[in-house]
Design a protein around this motif. Structure first.
Motif, PDB file in Angstrom:
ATOM      1  N   VAL A 268      -9.069  -2.505   1.101  1.00  0.00           N
ATOM      2  CA  VAL A 268      -8.411  -3.784   0.816  1.00  0.00           C
ATOM      3  C   VAL A 268      -7.263  -4.007   1.793  1.00  0.00           C
ATOM      4  O   VAL A 268      -7.101  -5.103   2.345  1.00  0.00           O
TER       5      VAL A 268
ATOM      6  N   MET B 169     -15.671  -3.742  -5.268  1.00  0.00           N
ATOM      7  CA  MET B 169     -14.882  -2.503  -5.239  1.00  0.00           C
ATOM      8  C   MET B 169     -15.561  -1.404  -6.040  1.00  0.00           C
ATOM      9  O   MET B 169     -15.573  -0.234  -5.633  1.00  0.00           O
TER      10      MET B 169
ATOM     11  N   ARG C 158       0.823  -1.218   0.000  1.00  0.00           N
ATOM     12  CA  ARG C 158       0.000   0.000   0.000  1.00  0.00           C
ATOM     13  C   ARG C 158       0.854   1.264   0.000  1.00  0.00           C
ATOM     14  O   ARG C 158       0.587   2.212  -0.732  1.00  0.00           O
TER      15      ARG C 158
ATOM     16  N   TYR D 268      -3.812  -6.344  -7.646  1.00  0.00           N
ATOM     17  CA  TYR D 268      -3.580  -5.550  -6.444  1.00  0.00           C
ATOM     18  C   TYR D 268      -4.072  -6.299  -5.203  1.00  0.00           C
ATOM     19  O   TYR D 268      -3.370  -6.371  -4.190  1.00  0.00           O
ATOM     20  N   VAL D 269      -5.261  -6.842  -5.278  1.00  0.00           N
ATOM     21  CA  VAL D 269      -5.812  -7.583  -4.135  1.00  0.00           C
ATOM     22  C   VAL D 269      -4.917  -8.773  -3.796  1.00  0.00           C
ATOM     23  O   VAL D 269      -4.637  -9.047  -2.627  1.00  0.00           O
ATOM     24  N   GLU D 270      -4.438  -9.481  -4.805  1.00  0.00           N
ATOM     25  CA  GLU D 270      -3.571 -10.630  -4.540  1.00  0.00           C
ATOM     26  C   GLU D 270      -2.266 -10.205  -3.880  1.00  0.00           C
ATOM     27  O   GLU D 270      -1.767 -10.880  -2.973  1.00  0.00           O
TER      28      GLU D 270
ATOM     29  N   PRO E 169      -7.260  -4.674 -10.737  1.00  0.00           N
ATOM     30  CA  PRO E 169      -7.834  -4.832  -9.395  1.00  0.00           C
ATOM     31  C   PRO E 169      -7.494  -6.189  -8.780  1.00  0.00           C
ATOM     32  O   PRO E 169      -7.130  -6.266  -7.606  1.00  0.00           O
TER      33      PRO E 169
ATOM     34  N   HIS F  48     -13.338  -8.797  -1.947  1.00  0.00           N
ATOM     35  CA  HIS F  48     -12.854  -7.672  -2.740  1.00  0.00           C
ATOM     36  C   HIS F  48     -12.891  -8.020  -4.226  1.00  0.00           C
ATOM     37  O   HIS F  48     -11.894  -7.932  -4.933  1.00  0.00           O
ATOM     38  N   THR F  49     -14.063  -8.418  -4.682  1.00  0.00           N
ATOM     39  CA  THR F  49     -14.224  -8.668  -6.107  1.00  0.00           C
ATOM     40  C   THR F  49     -14.290  -7.334  -6.848  1.00  0.00           C
ATOM     41  O   THR F  49     -14.459  -6.269  -6.244  1.00  0.00           O
TER      42      THR F  49
ATOM     43  N   PRO G  37      -7.725  -7.717   4.319  1.00  0.00           N
ATOM     44  CA  PRO G  37      -7.496  -8.553   3.131  1.00  0.00           C
ATOM     45  C   PRO G  37      -8.452  -9.737   3.042  1.00  0.00           C
ATOM     46  O   PRO G  37      -8.698 -10.251   1.942  1.00  0.00           O
TER      47      PRO G  37
ATOM     48  N   ILE H  20      -1.789  -7.609  -1.896  1.00  0.00           N
ATOM     49  CA  ILE H  20      -2.104  -7.296  -0.499  1.00  0.00           C
ATOM     50  C   ILE H  20      -2.254  -8.585   0.301  1.00  0.00           C
ATOM     51  O   ILE H  20      -1.730  -8.711   1.428  1.00  0.00           O
ATOM     52  N   ARG H  21      -2.959  -9.541  -0.240  1.00  0.00           N
ATOM     53  CA  ARG H  21      -3.180 -10.806   0.469  1.00  0.00           C
ATOM     54  C   ARG H  21      -1.878 -11.604   0.617  1.00  0.00           C
ATOM     55  O   ARG H  21      -1.649 -12.248   1.650  1.00  0.00           O
TER      56      ARG H  21
END
Length: 432
Positions: free
Chosen positions: A327, A340, A309, A366-368, A363, A335-336, A331, A370-371
């Motif tokens: 997000v 979002m 981030r 980015y989510v992956e 998107p 967050h599909t 996490p 963060i996770r």
């Protein structure tokens, strides 16, 4: 128009007029020098006389000057800066102790800094500045710079560093050996001459410390085998993968394991050096140095503060920033793309376009990321089963977690935990 080369004299270094001077810094009440301008502090040995009120003290300082060669540091006052070269003299800043004020019975602590072509400049000058600043508060550090062949070097920044002697001639025992890093570390770890110099210096050192990617040189020289170490967060996974015999503490600012210390990226070399000053001279001196340099004596947080981030481009749109924060804060939540887009009040197509234009990613990617970061932190700091890790980080199942790790890091979550986890059983490793 500024000449191609010009000397600027700073005739007084006492009282309010005194300021530390370095490349790109401001003279006390003037403007920062233009490129190609040489800055010369009066009072530098062999240069014009200092302020009248300090003349006697400065003469005493010069008579009691250190025996070692002049040390290249960016802003220990007495600088002469020319394009691509640094030459440093010593001038007593007003209000500081001179050598005649300091205890004379103690043997100076010898710090040896190994440099090489392409070394990162701050990896060298940061620690030097800490140790020489400690001399203003009662310390007695003597700093010397060596290179494998004794030749002067050009840093990654294009600045020349003057070398005192070849590493092979540094036979006397050092209290501290500093091994800096450089952007070209993949080629440096194949340089047998450089690695031989690292081993030789370590064999005559009471403490060997690496800065940033200098940890790769220690690892390649075999000095980190069976030890816990750290390096710049960007390269921590590569250190663990290349040298599985090294336990990597990916979030530490610095790690002490036996007589070896390793630090994280660039400026953390200052944190490590302050810890050494405290070890040698006590907390009061280290605190005074930190205050003088306007840095933390003990910096809050670890390398995890440099997260996905915080290192992502700053979104211009407030609605996108809110989505990114949501997000990062949770996490494990859903967050599909549709979720979002709904949170931001835009269409899925517009959300995809925002990520592409402002974040240079998708998107889902980015989510992956963060996770992945959340999962890495849990694996490094807990014994939670893989099912729990997957659930807490939004991957859902151990299989999804395994696929993500294999895709992003080339290893399984179990292998990552084994290689990156730091435990109290790892020698006598201590973490900042």
């Amino acid at each position: 128009m500024t000449p191609s080369h010009q000397d600027i004299e700073a005739p007084c270094w006492s009282g309010a007029a005194h300021r530390q001077v370095g490349a790109g810094r401001r003279l006390s009440q003037g403007k920062a020098p233009s490129p190609g301008v040489s800055i010369r502090a009066t009072g530098h040995s062999g240069n014009p006389a200092p302020c009248r009120e300090d003349e006697e003290d400065t003469q005493q300082w010069q008579r009691h000057a250190f025996d070692e060669p002049l040390v290249p540091a960016l802003h220990r006052v007495g600088l002469m800066i020319k394009p691509k070269e640094i030459t440093v003299g010593r001038v007593r800043p007003a209000g500081r102790r001179t050598m005649k004020d300091r205890p004379s019975g103690r043997k100076p602590l010898l710090v040896t800094v190994l440099v090489f072509p392409g070394v990162r400049l701050l990896d060298v000058t940061g620690p030097i500045e800490v140790f020489t600043s400690a001399n203003d508060f009662g310390g007695r550090y003597r700093v010397r710079i060596v290179s494998p062949d004794g030749a002067d070097v050009v840093t990654a920044a294009g600045t020349g560093l003057r070398v005192d002697l070849p590493a092979a001639q540094a036979q006397d025992a050092s209290d501290v050996v500093i091994i800096p890093g450089g952007p070209e570390w993949p080629s440096l770890i194949k340089d047998d001459v450089l690695l031989d110099a690292v081993r030789a210096l370590d064999s005559h050192s009471r403490r060997t410390a690496s800065i940033c990617t200098g940890a790769f040189l220690l690892a390649a020289a075999g000095l980190l085998d069976g030890r816990t170490a750290t390096t710049h967060w960007r390269f921590a996974d590569q250190l663990a993968l290349r040298y599985p015999q090294v336990t990597v503490g990916a979030d530490a600012l610095f790690v002490r394991d036996g007589h070896i210390m390793t630090s994280a990226g660039v400026s953390s070399g200052i944190d490590l050096s302050l810890a050494l000053v405290e070890e040698h001279l006590g907390a009061d001196v280290a605190r005074a140095v930190a205050k003088d340099m306007v840095v933390f004596m003990q910096r809050p947080g670890g390398q995890s503060q440099f997260s996905v981030r915080t290192r992502s481009p700053r979104a211009r749109q407030e609605m996108l920033r809110q989505v990114l924060d949501a997000v990062a804060e949770d996490p494990s939540a859903q967050h599909t793309l549709a979720t979002m887009a709904r949170r931001a009040g835009v269409s899925t197509r517009h959300m995809t376009r925002l990520f592409h234009d402002e974040m240079t990613t998708t998107p889902a990617r980015y989510v992956e990321q963060i996770r992945m970061e959340a999962a890495q932190a849990i694996l490094e700091g807990s014994d939670d089963p893989m099912a729990t890790v997957a659930r807490r980080t939004g991957f859902g199942s151990p299989e999804s977690l395994r696929r993500a790790f294999t895709r992003n890091l080339g290893i399984t979550p179990g292998t990552y935990r084994a290689r990156f986890r730091t435990t109290d059983a790892a020698g006598d490793a201590q973490h900042a």
